[in-house]
Design an enzyme around this catalytic site. Structure first.
Site, PDB file in Angstrom:
ATOM      1  N   CYS A 191     -62.192   7.587 -64.873  1.00 31.95           N
ATOM      2  CA  CYS A 191     -62.399   9.031 -64.790  1.00 31.95           C
ATOM      3  C   CYS A 191     -63.664   9.351 -64.000  1.00 31.95           C
ATOM      4  O   CYS A 191     -64.738   8.856 -64.336  1.00 31.95           O
ATOM      5  CB  CYS A 191     -62.494   9.623 -66.191  1.00 31.95           C
ATOM      6  SG  CYS A 191     -62.639  11.396 -66.125  1.00 31.95           S
TER       7      CYS A 191
ATOM      8  N   GLY B 261     -49.857  10.239 -57.960  1.00 32.53           N
ATOM      9  CA  GLY B 261     -50.780  10.873 -57.019  1.00 32.53           C
ATOM     10  C   GLY B 261     -49.997  11.780 -56.095  1.00 32.53           C
ATOM     11  O   GLY B 261     -49.432  11.333 -55.107  1.00 32.53           O
TER      12      GLY B 261
ATOM     13  N   LEU C  48     -63.054  15.483 -70.103  1.00 25.43           N
ATOM     14  CA  LEU C  48     -62.504  14.811 -71.285  1.00 25.43           C
ATOM     15  C   LEU C  48     -62.781  15.503 -72.623  1.00 25.43           C
ATOM     16  O   LEU C  48     -63.235  14.857 -73.573  1.00 25.43           O
ATOM     17  CB  LEU C  48     -63.023  13.365 -71.371  1.00 25.43           C
ATOM     18  CG  LEU C  48     -62.732  12.431 -70.199  1.00 25.43           C
ATOM     19  CD1 LEU C  48     -63.315  11.055 -70.470  1.00 25.43           C
ATOM     20  CD2 LEU C  48     -61.244  12.315 -69.956  1.00 25.43           C
TER      21      LEU C  48
ATOM     22  N   GLY D 142     -48.087  14.310 -62.231  1.00 32.03           N
ATOM     23  CA  GLY D 142     -49.301  14.890 -62.805  1.00 32.03           C
ATOM     24  C   GLY D 142     -49.429  16.367 -62.495  1.00 32.03           C
ATOM     25  O   GLY D 142     -48.798  17.220 -63.122  1.00 32.03           O
ATOM     26  N   THR D 143     -50.183  16.673 -61.459  1.00 30.67           N
ATOM     27  CA  THR D 143     -50.518  18.058 -61.118  1.00 30.67           C
ATOM     28  C   THR D 143     -49.281  18.941 -60.947  1.00 30.67           C
ATOM     29  O   THR D 143     -49.318  20.134 -61.255  1.00 30.67           O
ATOM     30  CB  THR D 143     -51.384  18.052 -59.833  1.00 30.67           C
ATOM     31  OG1 THR D 143     -52.569  17.302 -60.114  1.00 30.67           O
ATOM     32  CG2 THR D 143     -51.771  19.445 -59.393  1.00 30.67           C
TER      33      THR D 143
HETATM   34  C1  LIG Z   1     -56.393  18.699 -65.099  1.00 26.01           C
HETATM   35  C2  LIG Z   1     -56.320  17.206 -65.042  1.00 26.01           C
HETATM   36  C3  LIG Z   1     -56.725  16.446 -66.137  1.00 26.01           C
HETATM   37  C4  LIG Z   1     -56.651  15.048 -66.096  1.00 26.01           C
HETATM   38  N1  LIG Z   1     -57.052  14.331 -67.190  1.00 26.01           N
HETATM   39  C5  LIG Z   1     -56.955  12.966 -67.167  1.00 26.01           C
HETATM   40  C6  LIG Z   1     -57.293  12.198 -68.321  1.00 26.01           C
HETATM   41  O1  LIG Z   1     -57.658  12.718 -69.376  1.00 26.01           O
HETATM   42  N2  LIG Z   1     -57.194  10.847 -68.225  1.00 26.01           N
HETATM   43  C7  LIG Z   1     -56.746  10.207 -67.079  1.00 26.01           C
HETATM   44  O2  LIG Z   1     -56.660   8.980 -67.055  1.00 26.01           O
HETATM   45  N3  LIG Z   1     -56.387  10.936 -65.984  1.00 26.01           N
HETATM   46  C8  LIG Z   1     -56.485  12.281 -66.005  1.00 26.01           C
HETATM   47  N4  LIG Z   1     -56.097  13.010 -64.903  1.00 26.01           N
HETATM   48  C9  LIG Z   1     -55.585  12.304 -63.701  1.00 26.01           C
HETATM   49  C10 LIG Z   1     -54.051  12.306 -63.664  1.00 26.01           C
HETATM   50  O3  LIG Z   1     -53.510  11.642 -64.789  1.00 26.01           O
HETATM   51  C11 LIG Z   1     -53.535  11.617 -62.369  1.00 26.01           C
HETATM   52  O4  LIG Z   1     -53.968  10.270 -62.383  1.00 26.01           O
HETATM   53  C12 LIG Z   1     -54.055  12.266 -61.097  1.00 26.01           C
HETATM   54  O5  LIG Z   1     -54.128  13.671 -61.252  1.00 26.01           O
HETATM   55  C13 LIG Z   1     -53.183  11.934 -59.872  1.00 26.01           C
HETATM   56  O6  LIG Z   1     -51.846  12.365 -60.048  1.00 26.01           O
HETATM   57  P1  LIG Z   1     -51.321  13.820 -59.536  1.00 26.01           P
HETATM   58  O7  LIG Z   1     -51.816  14.025 -58.143  1.00 26.01           O
HETATM   59  O8  LIG Z   1     -49.839  13.755 -59.638  1.00 26.01           O
HETATM   60  O9  LIG Z   1     -51.922  14.818 -60.485  1.00 26.01           O
HETATM   61  C14 LIG Z   1     -56.174  14.399 -64.926  1.00 26.01           C
HETATM   62  C15 LIG Z   1     -55.754  15.176 -63.835  1.00 26.01           C
HETATM   63  C16 LIG Z   1     -55.819  16.554 -63.875  1.00 26.01           C
HETATM   64  C17 LIG Z   1     -55.372  17.354 -62.676  1.00 26.01           C
END
Ligand SMILES: Cc1cc2nc3c(=O)[nH]c(=O)nc-3n(C[C@H](O)[C@H](O)[C@H](O)COP(=O)(O)O)c2cc1C
Length: 306
Positions: A118, A230, A61, A252-253
Site C-alpha cells: 500500500c 489494474g 486504510l 477494482g476501480t
Molecule cells: C479506493 C481504493 C481503495 C483501495 N484499498 C486497497 C486496500 O485496502 N488494500 C489493497 O491491497 N489494495 C487496495 N486498493 C488497490 C486495488 O485493490 C487495486 O490493486 C488497484 O486499484 C488496481 O486495480 P484497479 O485499477 O482495477 O482499481 C485500493 C484501490 C482503490 C481505488
C-alpha cells in the site's frame, strides 16, 4: 473473477441491494479491505481525486482493527456465497505474524492476502518494494497458517519480478498485482496537494498498460499463480491479462462506476475465451440489479464518486 481489495464493500452493498446480492454475487471470491492490527481512522479528507482515466486515492486504510473485524465484519462477510480472502497489513513483521496467525484460525476464511504494497502507509511501501524484506515477511508468516498466502505486489518497486520471485521462494502460494501507483494532484487554485494524505495511489484505466507489463514479466519469473488487476473494465481487458500470464483476474476501480462490473467482465471474458478456444458457452447467472437511478457505490456506501 475477484475484486481488488478495498474497491467493493460487500457489507455496504448488501445493505444497499439486499439479499439479491447474495443470490447473484458479482465475484467468484471476495477479498476484504485490508485490515491492520489496531483500528485506524484513515487519512484526512479529501481522499479521492478523479483523473481523466481513473482515480487517485488516499484512503489510508481506515478499518476497525483485527478485533473489530473479527467481531463485527467477519460474521457478515462469512454469509457471502463465495470463498473469503482477508487482506492484512502489518507495520512490522511481528504485527503481520499476529494478524496471519489470528486470521488463519478462522474457518470462515479461505485465503489470506498479505498487503505489502500500500503506497499510503510508509512501511507498506518499504516491505513490498524490496525482495529481501518481502521474503522475510513471508518466511515469518508462512509457518503460522495452512491457508494459502497471496502476496499483493506493489508496482512502485524497481523490479516487481524480483519481489515476486522472493515471495515465491519464501513460500507464497500466489501473487496478485498491481496495487496502486504513487501519484498526486494539486488543488486547482492553491496549488497545494489536494489529497488530505498529500500523495495517493493511482488506479483505473490509466494504470492498465503498466499492470499488463508487470503481470507479463512477473508471470515469467514465478511458477505460482498470478492474479492480475489494474484498470480492467471489460472482458477484452481481462482476456489480455490472462494472455499475459494471469491465472485469475480482479476488477477494482471499475466497480465504483458499475457495481456489477465483476459479473459483467466475467461474462464478457467467458464469451471471448469460449470463442477463442472453441468451448461451448455456459452463461453465468445474471448479477444483482445494481444500476437503479439511486445507484450507490458499494465501495464506500456513499453516492457514486462522479
Ligand atoms: C479506493 C481504493 C481503495 C483501495 N484499498 C486497497 C486496500 O485496502 N488494500 C489493497 O491491497 N489494495 C487496495 N486498493 C488497490 C486495488 O485493490 C487495486 O490493486 C488497484 O486499484 C488496481 O486495480 P484497479 O485499477 O482495477 O482499481 C485500493 C484501490 C482503490 C481505488
Amino acid at each position: 473473477m475477484l475484486n481488488g481489495s478495498g474497491t467493493f464493500d460487500a457489507i455496504a452493498a448488501r445493505r444497499t441491494f439486499g439479499d439479491e446480492l447474495l443470490e447473484r454475487f458479482p465475484f467468484d471470491a471476495f477479498v476484504s479491505k485490508t485490515i491492520t492490527l489496531a483500528p485506524r481512522q484513515g487519512n484526512p479528507p479529501p481522499r479521492l481525486w478523479e483523473t481523466p482515466a481513473g482515480l487517485i486515492n488516499s484512503i489510508g486504510l481506515p478499518n476497525k482493527g483485527l478485533e473489530g473485524f473479527l467481531a463485527s465484519d467477519l460474521p457478515e462477510l462469512a454469509e457471502l456465497p463465495v470463498p473469503l480472502v482477508v487482506s492484512v497489513m502489518g507495520f512490522s513483521r511481528d504485527e503481520l505474524a499476529e494478524l496471519v496467525e489470528r486470521v488463519g484460525q478462522r474457518e470462515e476464511i479461505a485465503l489470506i492476502e498479505l498487503n505489502v504494497s500500500c503506497p499510503n502507509v510508509e512501511t507498506g511501501l518499504v516491505m513490498g518494494a524490496d525482495p529481501a524484506e518481502t521474503a522475510r515477511a513471508v518466511e515469518r508468516t508462512r509457518p503460522l497458517t495452512e491457508k494459502p498466502l497471496i502476496v499483493k505486489l506493489t508496482p512502485n518497486a524497481a523490479e516487481p519480478q524480483a519481489v515476486a520471485a522472493a515471495a515465491a521462494s519464501a513460500g507464497a502460494d500466489a501473487v496478485s498485482l498491481i496495487n496502486t501507483l504513487k501519484g498526486m494532484a494539486l488543488h486547482p487554485r492553491t496549488r497545494s496537494p489536494w489529497l488530505g494524505g498529500g500523495s495517493g495511489g493511482v488506479s483505473g484505466p490509466a494504470v492498465r498498460a503498466v499492470a499488463l507489463e508487470q503481470v507479463y514479466t512477473v508471470a515469467r519469473a514465478v511458477e505460482i499463480p498470478v492474479i492480475g488487476m489494474g484498470g480492467i473494465q471489460t472482458g477484452r481487458h481481462a482476456a489480455d491479462f490472462i494472455a499475459a500470464g494471469a491465472a485469475a483476474v480482479a476488477v477494482g476501480t471499475e466497480s465504483f462506476r458499475d457495481p456489477a462490473a465483476g459479473a459483467r467482465v466475467a461474462d464478457e471474458l467467458g464469451v471471448i475465451l469460449c470463442s477463442e478456444r472453441g468451448f461451448p458457452l455456459r452463461p453465468r447467472h445474471r448479477p444483482a440489479r445494481m444500476d437503479g437511478p439511486d445507484r450507490k457505490t458499494p465501495a464506500t456506501g456513499d453516492k457514486t464518486v462522479k
